[in-house]
Design an enzyme around this catalytic site. Structure first.
Site, PDB file in Angstrom:
ATOM      1  N   PRO A 126     -57.412 -39.271 -30.879  1.00 16.45           N
ATOM      2  CA  PRO A 126     -58.583 -39.515 -31.732  1.00 16.45           C
ATOM      3  C   PRO A 126     -58.193 -39.890 -33.166  1.00 16.45           C
ATOM      4  O   PRO A 126     -58.814 -40.755 -33.775  1.00 16.45           O
ATOM      5  CB  PRO A 126     -59.332 -38.183 -31.682  1.00 16.45           C
ATOM      6  N   TYR A 127     -57.184 -39.233 -33.663  1.00 13.14           N
ATOM      7  CA  TYR A 127     -56.731 -39.499 -35.028  1.00 13.14           C
ATOM      8  C   TYR A 127     -55.905 -40.786 -35.092  1.00 13.14           C
ATOM      9  O   TYR A 127     -56.152 -41.665 -35.917  1.00 13.14           O
ATOM     10  CB  TYR A 127     -55.909 -38.317 -35.516  1.00 13.14           C
TER      11      TYR A 127
END
Length: 682
Positions: A579-580
Site C-alpha cells: 500500500p505504501y
C-alpha cells in the site's frame, strides 16, 4: 491623544532595572522611551529618539557627565538600557562649534566619546540633544504634527496652534540640523518645544513625566486642530463589482516587482503584506488616488521603507486577471524607468558618487482591495505596510485641511542615498533563501519539521501545513512562521491552505510535499480501504499540493521549486509494504510528469529518496516491526547501509535544500540512505 503614564508600571520597571545595577536616570529614560515608541501615531520602526543627561561612572571609577541617547538600530517601543548609549556630554556639546562636519566624521567623533566602545552608534541627532539645556528630551515624528506641517501653509498652522514653540524649517538630520536648531533656540530660549517642519517635534523638561506628557498634550492639540478639517476628503466613484481578492492578485503583484539578477531562473523576490480597512480603502478608491500616491512621504526617513511614492492600480476584475496583470507589469516598468531618471538627475547633482538601489516600488494601492507593501522579509514588509498606513493617515488629515505637500525629491533623495544608510546596506548580507516563501506539508513534526527548520535557517518565510492543529500552530510559532491546519487529501482544504500562505506572504516559491504515512499489509490480505487511504495520502496529496502551488507560481512568473518526499519504497519495495510502496511509486511518476509540465514555467520538480529515518512516520514500534520482517536487530536495521551509520532527519533536510537551490536540476531523485545498492537510481 491620551497619556499612557502609569505610576505602578513606572515604579516597577524602574526599580527592576535599578536592582540590576542600571543608573536610575537611564532606567527612567527606558520606561518613558517605551511609552513613546509603543504608539504608532508617534513613531514607527526605529524613528524618533530620546535622551537624558546624567552622571555615570567611567571605567576608571570617576564620575562623568553624559548624554544617554537612543542608539542607531534600536526601536523605541522595545528599547533596553543598552539601547541608550552614554556619550561624554561636554565634548559632544562642543562639536556644534565646528563650522562644518561630514556625516562620517560626526559618527566617528561621537563613537570616540562613548563610555562603552562596544555600544551602538549614538543617534545622528545626538549633538542636538546635547546642546538643548534640559535633562529629558523627547523627539517624535507624530502623524498629527507632520499632517499640519506638510501643507502649503503648514508653518502658519503650527504657529497658530503652538505660539510658544520654536519653528525650524526642514533641514536634513545630522550636524547641520544641530547647528540650525542651536541658532533657533538661542534666538528663542524661552520656547517650550521645537517643531521641525516636515519632520517632527521635540519636547523637554527637567522632569521625565512632564517631558512625556507635554509631548502628548501637544499632539492632542494638533489632533484637535486637524479635527476641524474634513474627515473624508476624498471623492470616490463606486467600485465595479465583482473585485478579485487579495489572494487572487498578490502573486501577480509579487511577480511584477521581482528583480531579474541576470541569472537564469533566479530573480530576487519580495514578500508582501496586505492591509485593508475603511481608511485604507477610502484612500485606494479615491478618484485622484494616482495623484495622491505620488505626493511623497510623510517624514523623510519613510523613503527608506517605501521609496518616494507608490503605485495606484484599478480594481481587478476576476474575469480579466490576465489583462489586469499586463497593466500591472506595464505600471511597474514605468515606475522603474521614472525611478532610474530620478536617480540619474539627482546623482549628477551630488557629483555622480552614488550607486543606484533597486528601482522597484514598495507599495501598491489597489482600488477595492487595499494596499500591498513589499519587503525583503515578512518583517520588512510589515514595516513598509505600517509606514504606508501612516502615510495614508497623514495625507488624509492634511487633505482635510488644505492639501498634502511633501518634501522635494532632492531632499528625499538625500535621505534615501544618505551615506550613513548606504553604509548600513553595504554591511547587510541576505541568506540564500531570503525573499522566498516555503510551504512544508507534514510540517508539525519529524522530517517535515526538520526541513522547515533548515529552510528558516536559510532565510525562507515558512508555512507549516499539517492536520495536527495544536502541534502545527505551536511549531510555527516557535519558528516565526505560519501554521495552517489542513487535510492534504482534501482538495478544498489544500486550496485553502495554499491561499492562506499567499494571503500571509504574497505567494509561494518552494513546496516540500512531505506529508505521508506508512500503510502496510500483504496484497492478498490488505483491505481495499487501507490501500485507498494510502493512495489518498501518499499519492493524491502530492498532486493536490503541487497543483495548487503551481497555479500560484504561474501567476508569479518567477519560477519555483517543488520537492517530493518519495521514500526508497518507490524504487526498492519492501515485503508486506505494497500500500505504501505502490503509492510512493506513483508519486515518483507524478514528480517526473510535473518536471515536464512545469519546467517551461521555470519550476523545478525533484524528489528525495530517503530510507530508515526516525520520524513521526517511522516510530520505534515500526522499527521493531520492520526489523522482524528483515530478520535483524533494530540497531542493525537502522544501520543496514554501505556506510554503516544511521541517517538522520537533518541529513535528509540537507538533501531537500540542495534540490531547492539546484536551479538547473529537474526530474531528479536524490537518495539519502547511507548507501543501499538496491535503491540506487539507474
Amino acid at each position: 491623544m491620551k497619556s499612557r503614564w502609569n505610576d505602578g508600571d513606572f515604579a516597577s520597571v524602574v526599580q527592576a532595572y535599578v536592582d540590576k545595577g542600571v543608573n536610575r536616570d537611564l532606567a527612567i529614560r527606558t520606561y518613558t522611551t517605551r511609552l513613546l515608541g509603543q504608539d504608532p501615531e508617534l513613531v514607527l520602526h526605529g524613528g524618533g529618539n530620546t535622551s537624558v543627561k546624567t552622571v555615570i561612572a567611567d571605567r576608571d571609577g570617576s564620575d562623568v557627565d553624559v548624554l544617554c541617547v537612543k542608539g542607531s538600530g534600536w526601536d523605541m517601543g522595545v528599547i533596553e538600557p543598552q539601547g541608550l548609549p552614554a556619550v561624554r556630554l561636554k565634548p559632544l556639546q562642543d562639536l556644534v562649534k565646528f563650522d562644518s562636519l561630514s556625516d562620517e566624521d560626526m559618527v566617528m567623533l561621537q563613537r570616540r566619546l562613548l563610555l562603552d566602545p562596544a555600544a551602538p552608534n549614538p543617534s545622528v541627532e545626538a549633538i542636538l540633544h546635547a546642546i538643548l539645556p534640559f535633562k529629558h528630551i523627547d523627539h517624535t515624528h507624530a502623524n498629527a504634527i507632520v499632517s499640519l506641517t506638510n501643507q502649503p501653509h503648514g508653518e502658519e498652522l503650527v504657529r497658530e496652534l503652538f505660539p510658544d514653540s520654536i519653528i525650524v524649517p526642514y533641514v536634513m538630520p545630522g550636524f547641520v540640523l544641530a547647528k540650525v536648531c542651536d541658532e533657533a533656540f538661542r534666538a528663542q530660549p524661552r520656547g517650550d518645544s521645537m517643531i521641525l517642519l516636515k519632520h517632527g517635534i521635540f519636547t523637554w523638561s527637567e522632569d521625565p513625566r512632564e517631558a512625556y506628557e507635554d509631548m502628548i498634550a501637544k499632539i492632542d492639540t494638533a489632533e484637535r486642530g486637524l479635527a476641524r478639517g474634513r474627515a473624508r476628503p476624498f471623492k470616490s466613484s463606486p467600485v465595479v463589482k465583482p473585485v478579485a481578492t487579495a489572494e487572487d492578485i498578490a502573486p501577480i503583484l509579487r511577480g511584477a516587482i521581482a528583480i531579474d539578477t541576470g541569472q537564469e531562473g533566479a530573480p530576487k523576490r519580495f514578500i508582501l503584506e496586505h492591509r485593508a480597512n475603511d481608511r485604507i480603502l477610502d484612500f485606494c478608491n479615491a478618484d485622484n488616488a494616482g495623484d495622491l500616491v505620488r505626493r511623497g512621504n510623510a517624514t523623510p526617513e519613510h523613503v527608506l521603507h517605501i521609496k518616494r511614492y507608490g503605485v495606484a492600480l484599478p480594481a481587478p476584475d476576476p474575469e480579466k486577471l490576465d489583462d489586469w496583470a499586463r497593466d500591472v507589469r506595464a505600471a511597474v516598468a514605468r515606475y522603474a524607468e521614472e525611478y532610474k531618471a530620478y536617480f540619474e538627475r539627482n546623482n549628477v547633482r551630488v557629483g555622480g558618487i552614488k550607486t543606484m538601489l533597486d528601482p522597484m516600488p514598495r507599495v501598491f494601492y489597489v482600488q477595492g482591495v487595499g494596499l500591498f507593501a513589499a519587503g525583503q522579509t515578512a518583517k520588512n514588509a510589515r514595516i513598509a505596510a505600517d509606514v504606508a498606513e501612516a502615510t495614508i493617515d497623514v495625507i488624509t488629515k492634511a487633505e482635510g485641511i488644505e492639501a498634502f505637500e511633501a518634501l522635494s525629491e532632492e531632499d528625499l533623495f538625500d535621505i534615501e542615498y544618505w551615506s550613513l544608510e548606504q553604509a548600513k546596506l553595504a554591511k547587510s548580507v541576505e541568506k540564500p533563501l531570503t525573499r522566498q516563501v516555503a510551504v512544508v506539508t507534514g510540517g508539525a513534526g519529524g522530517l517535515g519539521l526538520a526541513i522547515a527548520k533548515a529552510l528558516k535557517a536559510d532565510g525562507a518565510e515558512v508555512v507549516l501545513v499539517d492536520i495536527a492543529e495544536e502541534a502545527v500552530k505551536a511549531e510555527a510559532k516557535k519558528l516565526g512562521g505560519l501554521g495552517v491546519v489542513c487535510d492534504v487529501t482534501d482538495p478544498v482544504s489544500v486550496s485553502t491552505a495554499i491561499g492562506k500562505a499567499v494571503t500571509a506572504f504574497g505567494g509561494v516559491d518552494i513546496v516540500i510535499s512531505n506529508a505521508g504515512a506508512a500503510f502496510q499489509g500483504k496484497l492478498l490480505d490488505v483491505a481495499d480501504d487501507i490501500f485507498r487511504k494510502s493512495m489518498d495520502l501518499n499519492f493524491w496529496s502530492h498532486q493536490l499540493v503541487s497543483r495548487e502551488a503551481a497555479k500560484v507560481m504561474r501567476k508569479q512568473r518567477t519560477g519555483g521549486a517543488i520537492v517530493f518526499n518519495i521514500s526508497k519504497q518507490a524504487v526498492n519495495p519492501g515485503a508486506e509494504f505494497a500500500p505504501y510502496g505502490a503509492a510512493k511509486a506513483a508519486a515518483l511518476a507524478l514528480m517526473r510528469h510535473s518536471a515536464i509540465e512545469y519546467g517551461p514555467m521555470g519550476v523545478t520538480c525533484n524528489a528525495v529518496n530517503a530510507d530508515r529515518i526516525r520520524t513521526g512516520l517511522m516510530t520505534d514500534a515500526m522499527v521493531e516491526e520492520r526489523s522482524r520482517a528483515r530478520g535483524v536487530t533494530p540497531h542493525d536495521y537502522m544501520r543496514g547501509n554501505l556506510l554503516g551509520r544511521e541517517v538522520t532527519g537533518e541529513d535528509v533536510a540537507e538533501a531537500f535544500l540542495h534540490l531547492i537551490k539546484a536551479r538547473a536540476t529537474t526530474g531528479a531523485v536524490l537518495t539519502v540512505d547511507g548507501g543501499n545498492v538496491a535503491a540506487m537510481m539507474r
